[in-house]
Every structure is written in structure tokens, then in C-alpha cells.
Enzyme design. Sequence first.
Site, PDB file in Angstrom:
ATOM      1  CB  CYS A  39      -0.977  -0.064   1.174  1.00  0.00           C
ATOM      2  SG  CYS A  39      -2.365   1.080   1.072  1.00  0.00           S
ATOM      3  CB  THR A  40       0.477   4.586   1.532  1.00  0.00           C
ATOM      4  OG1 THR A  40       0.124   4.106   2.830  1.00  0.00           O
ATOM      5  CG2 THR A  40      -0.772   4.947   0.737  1.00  0.00           C
TER       6      THR A  40
END
Length: 162
Positions: A39-40
Amino acid sequence: FALIVPGGTEPTLAALANEPLLSWIRQAARTAEVVGSVCTGSLILGAAGLLDGRQATTHWEFRDLLAKFGATPVAERWVQDGPVLTAAGVSAGIDMALHLVERLAGEQTARTVQLFIEYDPQPPLGGIDWRSVDLDFFKPHARAMLESALVDHPALLTRLTT
């Protein structure tokens, strides 16, 4: 052996300005055979300077920010570019992890892991039709998270939003 950086929402975005953390990640990456993110978390790898010139992915809401860190954003579930593995969202992290298991221990072991975690995606609403998603609709949400997370770091906020 491996450095895997998880992602998330505002705390992860705030970590983009955490120089002690970024320094530690740079140091750990020097000796790691695998540098990855989910993800981030890839934005943190980018902020640490580990994605420069590499293809990478992250959650779709923040994918364009990868270019601000010198990466080439790609819309894939997971991407491998040299020793760096990046996964898009949470469930894409499972895809990336199974790839890594296959790479390290072979296809049969990866299939066994997939069996034991019962990873057999069958979303009740089917797959995402990316052609019908209005990604621009969500940009204010992403910007608001960035503004909240980086309120004390105006230079970085400006870099990421202009």
C-alpha cells in the site's frame, strides 16, 4: 534479509517527513536482499530515495505521488523492479507475498501457503471495473489526508500537491 514497509493512511503519510525513520530505512535497505512495501508504504520507500528510476505501485488513491519521488507509477497489483517489490492495496500485498514465497521456496510451497491462508479471491461484487471508476472524485480525499498528515511540513506538502 528483507525490509517490508507497511502502509496506511495519515500516520504513514506523516512518516514521509520522519527523517530518522527514512534514514533507518535507507540503512536497512543497503544490506537487504528484498526491499518491499504494501500500500502506501511505497511512498515511504520513495521518500527514502529507494524508488528513484524504478517502476512501483501503491494504493490507487496515491499512485501518482510516486512520480514525485522519482519512480515510474504503474497500475498493477504488485511490481518487482530489481530487489524492490511494491504492492498496491492490502489484498495486493497477499499477491506480492505469495510471489515472494514462490521466489524463495518454490511454486509448491507458495501453493501450500495459499491453501493454508485460504486465499481464493471471489469478491461478492466481482472484480473492480477500473474503467468505470471516477478516480478524480477521490482526489480531494487524498489531498485532505496529505494536508492533515503534513501540516507541520509545508515544503513536502507543496512538493506532493503541485
